[in-house]
Design a protein around this motif. Structure first.
Motif, mmCIF file in Angstrom:
data_model
loop_
_atom_site.group_PDB
_atom_site.id
_atom_site.type_symbol
_atom_site.label_atom_id
_atom_site.label_comp_id
_atom_site.label_asym_id
_atom_site.label_seq_id
_atom_site.Cartn_x
_atom_site.Cartn_y
_atom_site.Cartn_z
ATOM 1 N N TYR A 68 3.700 5.161 -7.637
ATOM 2 C CA TYR A 68 3.917 4.021 -6.751
ATOM 3 C C TYR A 68 3.914 2.725 -7.554
ATOM 4 C CZ TYR A 68 1.904 7.836 -4.030
ATOM 5 O OH TYR A 68 1.619 9.082 -3.516
ATOM 6 N N ALA A 69 4.784 1.785 -7.180
ATOM 7 C CA ALA A 69 4.852 0.493 -7.861
ATOM 8 C C ALA A 69 5.568 -0.505 -6.953
ATOM 9 C CB ALA A 69 5.569 0.610 -9.206
ATOM 10 N N GLY A 70 5.413 -1.766 -7.292
ATOM 11 C CA GLY A 70 6.120 -2.809 -6.555
ATOM 12 C C GLY A 70 5.304 -3.489 -5.476
ATOM 13 N N GLY A 71 4.071 -3.005 -5.259
ATOM 14 C CA GLY A 71 3.222 -3.595 -4.232
ATOM 15 C C GLY A 71 1.999 -4.271 -4.816
ATOM 16 N N LYS A 72 1.008 -4.515 -3.968
ATOM 17 C CA LYS A 72 -0.193 -5.230 -4.399
ATOM 18 C C LYS A 72 -1.462 -4.378 -4.345
ATOM 19 C CE LYS A 72 1.616 -9.754 -3.009
ATOM 20 N NZ LYS A 72 1.382 -10.957 -2.169
ATOM 21 N N THR A 73 -1.459 -3.320 -3.560
ATOM 22 C CA THR A 73 -2.651 -2.488 -3.417
ATOM 23 C C THR A 73 -2.913 -1.687 -4.684
ATOM 24 O OG1 THR A 73 -2.289 -2.285 -1.033
ATOM 25 C CG2 THR A 73 -3.747 -0.667 -2.059
ATOM 26 N N LYS A 74 -4.141 -1.717 -5.164
ATOM 27 C CA LYS A 74 -4.504 -0.943 -6.343
ATOM 28 C C LYS A 74 -4.824 0.495 -5.950
ATOM 29 C CE LYS A 74 -6.344 -4.850 -8.992
ATOM 30 N NZ LYS A 74 -7.529 -5.399 -9.703
ATOM 31 N N ASN A 75 -4.392 1.426 -6.779
ATOM 32 C CA ASN A 75 -4.681 2.844 -6.587
ATOM 33 C C ASN A 75 -4.382 3.325 -5.166
ATOM 34 O OD1 ASN A 75 -5.805 3.102 -9.299
ATOM 35 N ND2 ASN A 75 -7.540 1.932 -8.506
ATOM 36 N N PRO A 76 -3.171 3.118 -4.689
ATOM 37 C CA PRO A 76 -2.837 3.526 -3.322
ATOM 38 C C PRO A 76 -2.703 5.039 -3.188
ATOM 39 C CG PRO A 76 -0.861 2.853 -4.454
ATOM 40 C CD PRO A 76 -2.007 2.555 -5.391
ATOM 41 N N THR A 77 -2.930 5.538 -2.000
ATOM 42 C CA THR A 77 -2.713 6.953 -1.705
ATOM 43 C C THR A 77 -1.321 7.127 -1.111
ATOM 44 O OG1 THR A 77 -3.550 6.816 0.560
ATOM 45 C CG2 THR A 77 -5.169 7.234 -1.201
ATOM 46 N N TYR A 78 -0.881 8.369 -1.066
ATOM 47 C CA TYR A 78 0.425 8.668 -0.470
ATOM 48 C C TYR A 78 0.461 8.238 0.994
ATOM 49 C CZ TYR A 78 4.616 11.512 0.507
ATOM 50 O OH TYR A 78 5.869 11.950 0.849
ATOM 51 N N GLU A 79 -0.621 8.485 1.715
ATOM 52 C CA GLU A 79 -0.672 8.124 3.120
ATOM 53 C C GLU A 79 -0.576 6.614 3.301
ATOM 54 O OE1 GLU A 79 -2.638 10.356 1.704
ATOM 55 O OE2 GLU A 79 -1.871 12.150 2.701
ATOM 56 N N GLU A 80 -1.243 5.849 2.438
ATOM 57 C CA GLU A 80 -1.195 4.391 2.532
ATOM 58 C C GLU A 80 0.204 3.869 2.243
ATOM 59 O OE1 GLU A 80 -5.766 3.180 1.265
ATOM 60 O OE2 GLU A 80 -4.244 3.478 -0.296
ATOM 61 N N VAL A 81 0.839 4.411 1.218
ATOM 62 C CA VAL A 81 2.196 3.990 0.889
ATOM 63 C C VAL A 81 3.155 4.355 2.019
ATOM 64 C CG1 VAL A 81 4.132 4.303 -0.713
ATOM 65 C CG2 VAL A 81 1.799 4.113 -1.594
ATOM 66 N N SER A 82 2.992 5.542 2.582
ATOM 67 C CA SER A 82 3.850 5.988 3.683
ATOM 68 C C SER A 82 3.654 5.146 4.937
ATOM 69 C CB SER A 82 3.570 7.464 4.009
ATOM 70 O OG SER A 82 3.884 8.290 2.906
ATOM 71 N N ASP A 83 2.461 4.580 5.106
ATOM 72 C CA ASP A 83 2.192 3.704 6.252
ATOM 73 C C ASP A 83 2.748 2.305 6.031
ATOM 74 O OD1 ASP A 83 0.916 5.655 7.685
ATOM 75 O OD2 ASP A 83 -1.105 5.066 7.084
ATOM 76 N N ARG A 84 3.257 2.047 4.829
ATOM 77 C CA ARG A 84 3.878 0.770 4.468
ATOM 78 C C ARG A 84 2.908 -0.402 4.595
ATOM 79 N NH1 ARG A 84 7.623 3.602 7.839
ATOM 80 N NH2 ARG A 84 8.787 4.917 6.423
ATOM 81 N N THR A 85 1.686 -0.170 4.174
ATOM 82 C CA THR A 85 0.681 -1.233 4.200
ATOM 83 C C THR A 85 0.390 -1.764 2.800
ATOM 84 O OG1 THR A 85 -1.114 0.392 4.031
ATOM 85 C CG2 THR A 85 -0.426 -0.253 6.248
ATOM 86 N N THR A 86 1.018 -1.181 1.783
ATOM 87 C CA THR A 86 0.688 -1.522 0.390
ATOM 88 C C THR A 86 1.753 -2.362 -0.310
ATOM 89 O OG1 THR A 86 1.769 0.421 -0.574
ATOM 90 C CG2 THR A 86 -0.507 0.692 0.221
ATOM 91 N N GLY A 87 2.979 -2.333 0.206
ATOM 92 C CA GLY A 87 4.087 -3.006 -0.455
ATOM 93 C C GLY A 87 4.729 -2.180 -1.552
ATOM 94 N N HIS A 88 4.138 -1.013 -1.841
ATOM 95 C CA HIS A 88 4.658 -0.174 -2.911
ATOM 96 C C HIS A 88 5.871 0.646 -2.465
ATOM 97 C CE1 HIS A 88 1.557 -0.969 -5.830
ATOM 98 N NE2 HIS A 88 0.592 -0.670 -4.972
ATOM 99 N N ALA A 89 6.651 1.048 -3.445
ATOM 100 C CA ALA A 89 7.744 1.996 -3.255
ATOM 101 C C ALA A 89 7.420 3.267 -4.016
ATOM 102 C CB ALA A 89 9.055 1.413 -3.767
ATOM 103 N N GLU A 90 7.991 4.369 -3.584
ATOM 104 C CA GLU A 90 7.887 5.603 -4.366
ATOM 105 C C GLU A 90 8.763 5.433 -5.609
ATOM 106 O OE1 GLU A 90 8.493 9.301 -2.402
ATOM 107 O OE2 GLU A 90 7.335 8.743 -0.633
ATOM 108 N N VAL A 91 8.186 5.690 -6.770
ATOM 109 C CA VAL A 91 8.920 5.468 -8.011
ATOM 110 C C VAL A 91 8.709 6.630 -8.984
ATOM 111 C CG1 VAL A 91 8.697 2.959 -7.784
ATOM 112 C CG2 VAL A 91 7.042 4.231 -9.174
ATOM 113 N N THR A 92 9.508 6.618 -10.022
ATOM 114 C CA THR A 92 9.375 7.581 -11.113
ATOM 115 C C THR A 92 9.202 6.820 -12.420
ATOM 116 O OG1 THR A 92 10.744 9.238 -9.997
ATOM 117 C CG2 THR A 92 10.499 9.448 -12.384
ATOM 118 N N GLN A 93 8.143 7.139 -13.144
ATOM 119 C CA GLN A 93 7.935 6.532 -14.459
ATOM 120 C C GLN A 93 8.436 7.516 -15.511
ATOM 121 O OE1 GLN A 93 5.464 3.345 -15.205
ATOM 122 N NE2 GLN A 93 4.056 4.495 -16.499
#
Length: 217
Positions: A68-93
């Motif tokens: 996950y990247a692009g958001g502000k929440t540190k160490n987000p979980t999949y559920e948090e990212v899926s709820d769109r509360t973190t600002g993160h996107a699913e990414v590949t490093q």
């Protein structure tokens, strides 16, 4: 026919990337350090299951990590990212050898590994966590991304213009262990067979000259 289309869309949404493993609380994967001589790139283009598979098939790429990247929440979980509360996107490093594959080639591959013309959507997956986003770590990488976008737009490979966000890299957080290599270990998942696999097959055709030998069959 319309009823059939609506039914199919509903089924695909149910089996979508965000619904693949909800409730699974496996530990987060580690974020590896690049080996000597390696460089790192980070891209997001919808569900990271297919994006990670596409990128690991390229010559010069040693490993990929879904996260996950692009958001502000540190160490987000999949559920948090899926709820769109973190600002993160699913990414590949992506960890790669710049002597074997350039950042420009990785960027071009990224634009062929998903549809960069759909805003906050990839197939049945809808939301900002599925947005098309490309990160740069240097001014040169930013210029490269802008140049590749222009190149792809000029070729008219896509009917509509690219809407990918081009943003400076800030932080990357690895996703849970079960997301790593998910494409290869979950071929029986309807989402993988119906959505992810066609994207990977299309990617292989577009990037045939840059694939590792085992993926040229």
């Amino acid at each position: 026919m319309k009823i059939a289309i609506i039914y199919f869309a509903s089924v695909m949404l149910f089996f979508g990337c965000a619904n693949g493993q909800t409730g699974n609380r496996n530990a987060m994967a580690p974020v590896p350090k690049p080996a000597a001589g390696e460089a790192v790139a980070t891209f997001g283009g919808g569900c990271f299951w297919s994006m990670s598979e596409a990128m690991i098939e390229l010559k010069g790429v040693s490993k990929v990590v879904s996260g996950y990247a692009g958001g502000k929440t540190k160490n987000p979980t999949y559920e948090e990212v899926s709820d769109r509360t973190t600002g993160h996107a699913e990414v590949t490093q992506i960890y790669y050898n710049p002597k074997e594959i350039s950042f420009a080639t990785l960027a071009e591959a990224f634009f062929f590994a998903h549809d960069p013309t759909t805003l906050n959507r990839q197939g049945p997956d809808v939301g900002t966590d599925y947005r098309s986003i490309a990160f740069y770590r240097t001014p040169e990488e930013k210029e490269t991304l802008i140049s590749v976008i222009k190149k792809v737009n000029d070729t008219k490979h896509y009917t509509n213009p690219i809407v990918t966000q081009v943003v400076p890299f800030s932080a990357f957080y690895a996703a849970e262990n079960y997301h790593q290599g998910y494409y290869r270990t979950n071929g029986d998942n309807p989402y993988i067979s119906s959505v992810s696999e066609p994207k990977v097959m299309k990617f292989r055709k577009a990037m045939k000259a840059k694939l590792k030998p085992e993926f040229l069959k």
